[in-house]
Design an enzyme around this catalytic site. Structure first.
Site, PDB file in Angstrom:
ATOM      1  CD  GLU A  57     -42.594 -15.164  -5.907  1.00 27.54           C
ATOM      2  OE1 GLU A  57     -43.188 -16.256  -5.977  1.00 27.54           O
ATOM      3  OE2 GLU A  57     -41.717 -14.920  -5.035  1.00 27.54           O
ATOM      4  CG  PHE A 119     -52.827 -22.871   1.026  1.00 25.81           C
ATOM      5  CD1 PHE A 119     -51.916 -22.851   2.071  1.00 25.81           C
ATOM      6  CD2 PHE A 119     -52.374 -23.147  -0.256  1.00 25.81           C
ATOM      7  CE1 PHE A 119     -50.572 -23.107   1.844  1.00 25.81           C
ATOM      8  CE2 PHE A 119     -51.038 -23.405  -0.497  1.00 25.81           C
ATOM      9  CZ  PHE A 119     -50.131 -23.388   0.564  1.00 25.81           C
ATOM     10  CD  GLN A 120     -49.485 -20.394  -1.650  1.00 29.90           C
ATOM     11  OE1 GLN A 120     -49.907 -20.520  -2.799  1.00 29.90           O
ATOM     12  NE2 GLN A 120     -48.214 -20.635  -1.328  1.00 29.90           N
ATOM     13  CE  LYS A 169     -56.097 -23.307  -9.557  1.00 30.70           C
ATOM     14  NZ  LYS A 169     -55.419 -24.216  -8.601  1.00 30.70           N
ATOM     15  CG  MET A 482     -25.219   6.135   1.885  1.00 30.18           C
ATOM     16  SD  MET A 482     -24.002   7.392   1.439  1.00 30.18           S
ATOM     17  CE  MET A 482     -24.159   7.402  -0.347  1.00 30.18           C
TER      18      MET A 482
END
Length: 580
Positions: A57, A119-120, A169, A482
């Site tokens: 993502e 959940f999530q 949802k 760097m």
């Protein structure tokens, strides 16, 4: 599903998401499906929008970012709830610090489960509050269209930035009447401080007329505002040299006779010295970042300062200015220019600055003898030479980023896609993918170091699946370059944890069906670049460069702009690629 735009159509919330995006002109989105966003993915089959499946993502956010920077349009990223949403955060912060318009749509658990640690479930609006321009939680299907349309307006208006819309949802699954026109946001109201009062304009004109050693500081706002024509008109009318920030590169052509190059920590030496010697700075769409100013106590001590800026919060935030013109840069310059009469001929100040340039630009890197060593600067210069400065280049962050800024002369706006404010390693590859979708007619090059490339190398699979026609240059010096440079300069060469082992990047590309070439000498650079440019489809070039080269000049932290560490006299490279 163009009929979905007809007033009174009954759609699910998921269908409303796509119908709204379609109505706003969105044609590509970047995302990764998951449970809480599945209704939206299920509805996608009904709409003519292309979904690019990323491998992480964070890549979706960077692709949306690169799309927006290359096109000037809104970039859209989609993810599910929980870890899908949190994986977007680095990309959102990257866009926020660089003022990039982006819309992130995340799925959320059902509204009745909010706050239960389902959940999530994660409070993504709370998490992203500091790194978004605005964000929304939507729990009703009826609110989706109006929220998305307002979110896009917010992202694109004023100083652009990322906006997140979190949709439960059940809001995706429920139905509502869809009327695209009725969901239009209220007319955009500019910030009440956006103004060009007569007194400020008069003061700015007076400073410009009386200045003997003026410098234009060209920032990202020139590109965002589309103000190239006005900035060049100001520079040419009054014969004012132009210094450019990292994100401002390409805002004015690199080959313009008044363009000096990049300022700041790794900017051109003569640019920094000219700024320190100036008596007037005209800051155009830039924010006086610490990498640009050095220590503020000694920054341009004899210079008056005019700041033209669309975000009132940036005025006097870092540097106290004498005149502020708050508003869109192009519009502000259109107000100023009629009050300014052209000067005749090249000014003594321009001649003085050009003399500074001549003293520092000893020779062009292209003409250096080939000693068998390949330097990253060779790669950047030869890539610039092959493309004429017209390619879109997406860089990662680190030494190669600064070498690209120094040695690749950008002629066009929106041609450098790089993480300036946040300095996000792993940015280049996904951002380059997004840039190619945003500007499909352009030649796109990804330039990444061996460290940053490995952070998002999984997106090679996205390139392969979507057959994205981009070229990739991996600049491999065997170090987190760097970090190693700072360790050399400031930590007694204690290279703790900066050497990095890398795979054979050509074989890695070939595992994805992407051809590639390994380059170890200067003579091989141009043929490899040409092979990549001729190939239809993705191509990777793996450049093995000198391990312990450093970027010069460099301003140490806490030092003045003119207190630069310069390249040692016995070093075979010069500091910049200026021709003589």
């Amino acid at each position: 599903m163009s009929e979905a735009k007809i007033a009174g159509t009954r759609l699910t919330g998921a269908e409303i998401v796509w119908a709204t995006l379609e109505g706003e002109g969105v044609r590509e989105v970047f995302g990764y499906p998951g449970g809480a966003i599945l209704p939206v993915y299920d509805a996608l089959r009904k709409f003519p929008i292309r979904h690019i499946l990323v491998r992480h993502e964070q890549g979706a956010a960077h692709m949306a970012d690169g799309f927006a920077r290359a096109s000037g349009k809104i970039g859209v990223a989609i993810a599910t709830s929980g870890p899908g949403a949190t994986n977007l955060v680095t990309g959102i912060a990257t866009a926020m610090l660089d003022s990039v318009p982006m819309l992130c749509i995340t799925g959320q658990v059902g509204s009745k489960a909010l706050g239960t640690d389902a959940f999530q479930e994660v409070d993504i609006t709370g998490i992203t509050l500091p790194v978004t321009k605005h964000n929304y939680l939507v729990t009703r299907a009826e609110d989706i269209a109006s929220t998305l349309r307002e979110a896009i307006q917010v992202a694109l208006s004023g100083r652009p930035g990322p906006v997140l819309v979190d949709i439960t949802k059940d809001a995706q699954q429920n139905t509502a009447d869809f009327d695209f026109a009725a969901a239009a946001p209220k007319a955009y109201r500019p910030h009440p401080m956006l103004r060009s009062d007569n007194e400020s304009v008069v003061q700015a004109v007076e400073l410009l007329r009386n200045a003997k050693r003026p410098i234009i500081l060209a920032g990202h706002g020139i590109i965002q505002s589309g103000a190239r024509e006005q900035v060049l008109a100001l520079a040419e009318r009054l014969q004012i040299p132009i210094a450019t920030t990292l994100l401002g590169l390409g805002g004015v052509p690199a080959t313009h006779p008044l363009q000096l190059g990049m300022m700041g920590m790794h900017g051109e030496a003569w640019v920094n010295n000219a700024i320190q010697s100036s008596d007037l700075l005209i800051a155009c769409g830039m924010r006086f970042d610490d990498r640009v100013t050095g220590t503020l106590a000694t920054y341009a001590p004899d210079a008056k300062k005019i700041h033209i800026e669309i975000d009132p919060a940036e005025i006097n935030k870092n540097v106290k200015v004498d005149v502020a013109l708050i508003g869109d840069l192009a519009e502000m310059l259109d107000i100023l220019l009629p009050h300014l009469s052209p000067v005749s001929g090249e000014s003594a100040w321009v001649r003085e600055v050009n003399a500074m340039k001549g003293e520092d630009a000893v020779r062009d890197i292209q003409n250096l003898p080939d000693t068998g060593h390949l330097y990253a600067a060779h790669v950047m210069h030869d890539l610039w030479h092959a493309t004429g400065g017209h390619a879109v280049v997406a860089t990662d962050v680190g030494q190669h980023q600064m070498w690209e800024a120094q040695y690749y002369k950008h002629e066009d706006p929106r041609s450098l896609i790089t993480s300036g404010g946040l300095g996000t390693m792993g940015f280049a590859l996904p951002a380059g993918i997004g840039a190619k979708f945003g500007a499909p007619e352009k030649e796109v090059w990804v330039i990444a170091g061996d460290g940053g490339f490995q952070m998002t190398a999984c997106e090679l699979s996205t390139i392969a699946q979507e057959n994205v026609d981009i070229n990739i240059a991996v600049v491999n010096n065997g170090f987190l370059g760097m970090v190693r440079q700072w360790q050399e300069f400031f930590y007694e060469k204690n290279y703790q944890s900066s050497p990095i082992l890398s795979p054979d990047f050509v074989k890695l590309a070939e595992a994805h069906g992407i051809p590639g070439i390994t380059v170890r000498t200067r003579a091989e650079v141009a043929p490899a670049v040409e092979a990549a440019r001729k190939h239809k489809g993705p191509f990777l070039v793996h450049f093995h460069v000198e391990k312990e080269d450093s970027v010069y000049p460099m301003i140490p932290a806490g030092s003045a702009l003119h207190e630069m560490i310069r390249r040692p006299d016995n070093n075979p490279l010069i500091e910049t690629a200026q021709d003589i």
